[in-house]
Design a protein around this motif. Structure first.
Motif, PDB file in Angstrom:
ATOM      1  N   ASP A  77       0.760  -1.182   0.168  1.00  0.00           N
ATOM      2  CA  ASP A  77      -0.511   0.501   0.179  1.00  0.00           C
ATOM      3  C   ASP A  77       0.934   1.566   0.147  1.00  0.00           C
ATOM      4  OD1 ASP A  77      -1.682   1.938   0.482  1.00  0.00           O
ATOM      5  OD2 ASP A  77      -2.782   0.572   1.858  1.00  0.00           O
ATOM      6  N   TYR A  78       1.215   1.683  -1.334  1.00  0.00           N
ATOM      7  CA  TYR A  78       2.227   2.634  -1.279  1.00  0.00           C
ATOM      8  C   TYR A  78       1.538   4.072  -0.378  1.00  0.00           C
ATOM      9  CZ  TYR A  78       5.095  -0.555  -3.505  1.00  0.00           C
ATOM     10  OH  TYR A  78       5.982  -1.684  -4.847  1.00  0.00           O
ATOM     11  N   ALA A  79       0.364   4.700  -0.740  1.00  0.00           N
ATOM     12  CA  ALA A  79      -0.743   5.675  -0.246  1.00  0.00           C
ATOM     13  C   ALA A  79       0.108   5.360   1.481  1.00  0.00           C
ATOM     14  CB  ALA A  79      -1.962   5.943  -0.180  1.00  0.00           C
ATOM     15  N   ALA A  80       0.403   4.598   1.625  1.00  0.00           N
ATOM     16  CA  ALA A  80       0.270   4.090   3.026  1.00  0.00           C
ATOM     17  C   ALA A  80       2.013   4.163   4.033  1.00  0.00           C
ATOM     18  CB  ALA A  80       0.281   2.525   3.988  1.00  0.00           C
ATOM     19  N   GLY A  81       2.232   4.108   2.419  1.00  0.00           N
ATOM     20  CA  GLY A  81       3.653   4.646   2.172  1.00  0.00           C
ATOM     21  C   GLY A  81       4.379   5.858   2.384  1.00  0.00           C
ATOM     22  N   ASP A  82       3.138   6.592   1.420  1.00  0.00           N
ATOM     23  CA  ASP A  82       3.933   8.093   1.324  1.00  0.00           C
ATOM     24  C   ASP A  82       3.218   8.696   3.071  1.00  0.00           C
ATOM     25  OD1 ASP A  82       4.214   7.602  -0.928  1.00  0.00           O
ATOM     26  OD2 ASP A  82       2.186   7.489  -1.967  1.00  0.00           O
ATOM     27  N   LEU A  83       2.461   8.087   3.301  1.00  0.00           N
ATOM     28  CA  LEU A  83       1.738   8.722   5.007  1.00  0.00           C
ATOM     29  C   LEU A  83       3.083   8.839   5.767  1.00  0.00           C
ATOM     30  CD1 LEU A  83       0.127  10.022   6.570  1.00  0.00           C
ATOM     31  CD2 LEU A  83      -0.983   8.056   7.104  1.00  0.00           C
ATOM     32  N   LEU A  84       3.574   7.285   5.561  1.00  0.00           N
ATOM     33  CA  LEU A  84       5.055   7.341   6.599  1.00  0.00           C
ATOM     34  C   LEU A  84       5.594   7.847   6.484  1.00  0.00           C
ATOM     35  CD1 LEU A  84       4.315   3.878   7.690  1.00  0.00           C
ATOM     36  CD2 LEU A  84       3.214   5.145   8.344  1.00  0.00           C
ATOM     37  N   GLN A  85       5.952   8.275   4.891  1.00  0.00           N
ATOM     38  CA  GLN A  85       7.357   8.951   5.186  1.00  0.00           C
ATOM     39  C   GLN A  85       7.266  10.869   5.312  1.00  0.00           C
ATOM     40  OE1 GLN A  85       9.394   8.354   0.847  1.00  0.00           O
ATOM     41  NE2 GLN A  85       6.989   6.515   0.897  1.00  0.00           N
ATOM     42  N   GLN A  86       5.920  10.901   5.258  1.00  0.00           N
ATOM     43  CA  GLN A  86       5.457  12.443   5.410  1.00  0.00           C
ATOM     44  C   GLN A  86       5.877  12.459   6.572  1.00  0.00           C
ATOM     45  OE1 GLN A  86       1.538  12.972   3.973  1.00  0.00           O
ATOM     46  NE2 GLN A  86       1.902  12.797   1.680  1.00  0.00           N
ATOM     47  N   GLN A  87       4.995  11.621   7.932  1.00  0.00           N
ATOM     48  CA  GLN A  87       5.552  11.551   9.435  1.00  0.00           C
ATOM     49  C   GLN A  87       6.877  11.440  10.026  1.00  0.00           C
ATOM     50  OE1 GLN A  87       2.082  12.724  11.144  1.00  0.00           O
ATOM     51  NE2 GLN A  87       1.152  12.734   8.896  1.00  0.00           N
TER      52      GLN A  87
END
Length: 236
Positions: free
Chosen positions: A94-104
């Motif tokens: 789930d790359y959307a979840a990956g993007d979120l974690l990178q943002q955090q």
């Protein structure tokens, strides 16, 4: 070209807003994965109390026996919602979840930079075995390290390798993890390790993986090692 792509993203967001990854309501900004309400509701660690080093928190330190690193930074505890997003990213692609974690993660790096005058000289990451990385398609620690290096403008040194494939660490106790990781990592020949470095991983549980890498890095010149992760497992 970049401005054109951003313009298209804004138009697409206006026509079909992205749903928040936690509450599923529309997000307010096209580059974000969370709505404002969920972003503000995320659990935070008390960095003002521990001087941006989680090793000063008893709830963290009790679970890490003799850490080989000097400082620890994590976005949050390995609990919901971070546990959910990490599992979605790592095991569900789930790359959307990956993007979120990178943002955090990069938001924490910005906060850390504002409160610290001395940053690491370089960033490294926990490597994966080549076959496992091919199967998953990416190394979460490497992706996070790349994001941190870009945010802080610090060199990224991909000098660690994992030539042997060990049993997965999930479900093992501290002693089993230590035995499983014995001689698991290798530093590339003729590597030059700075005195102050940051080591990036996705989650820290007992610290066994980080400690094994810290032994190698200290033998080759590292004096101060900071461990940066998305999540840390709280002590029992």
């Amino acid at each position: 070209m970049h401005h054109f792509i951003v313009w298209l993203q804004k138009i697409w967001h206006w026509l079909l807003p992205t749903p928040c990854l936690w509450c599923s309501l529309p997000v307010q900004h096209f580059k974000r994965q969370l709505c404002n309400a969920c972003q503000h509701a995320l659990p935070e660690l008390p960095y003002q109390l521990c001087h941006y080093n989680l090793l000063w928190l008893p709830s963290v330190a009790r679970g890490l026996a003799k850490p080989g690193f000097n400082a620890l930074l994590s976005v949050g505890y390995y609990q919901q919602p971070y546990q959910h997003w990490l599992q979605r990213w790592k095991f569900g692609q789930d790359y959307a979840a990956g993007d979120l974690l990178q943002q955090q993660f990069t938001a924490l790096m910005r906060q850390y930079q504002q409160h610290n005058n001395t940053l690491p000289e370089a960033i490294m990451f926990v490597p994966m075995h080549a076959s496992k990385q091919r199967k998953r398609g990416f190394n979460p620690a490497q992706v996070l390290a790349q994001a941190a290096a870009a945010q802080l403008h610090i060199p990224l040194l991909p000098l660690l390798t994992r030539p042997k494939r060990q049993q997965a660490q999930v479900g093992l106790d501290r002693k089993q993890r230590q035995q499983n990781l014995r001689n698991a990592f290798v530093l590339l020949p003729n590597s030059v390790i700075p005195a102050r470095i940051a080591l990036v991983d996705d989650v820290i549980t007992t610290g066994a993986t980080a400690n094994e890498l810290c032994k190698i890095l200290r033998r080759h010149g590292a004096e101060h090692i900071s461990l940066w992760t998305v999540a840390v497992t709280p002590a029992p």
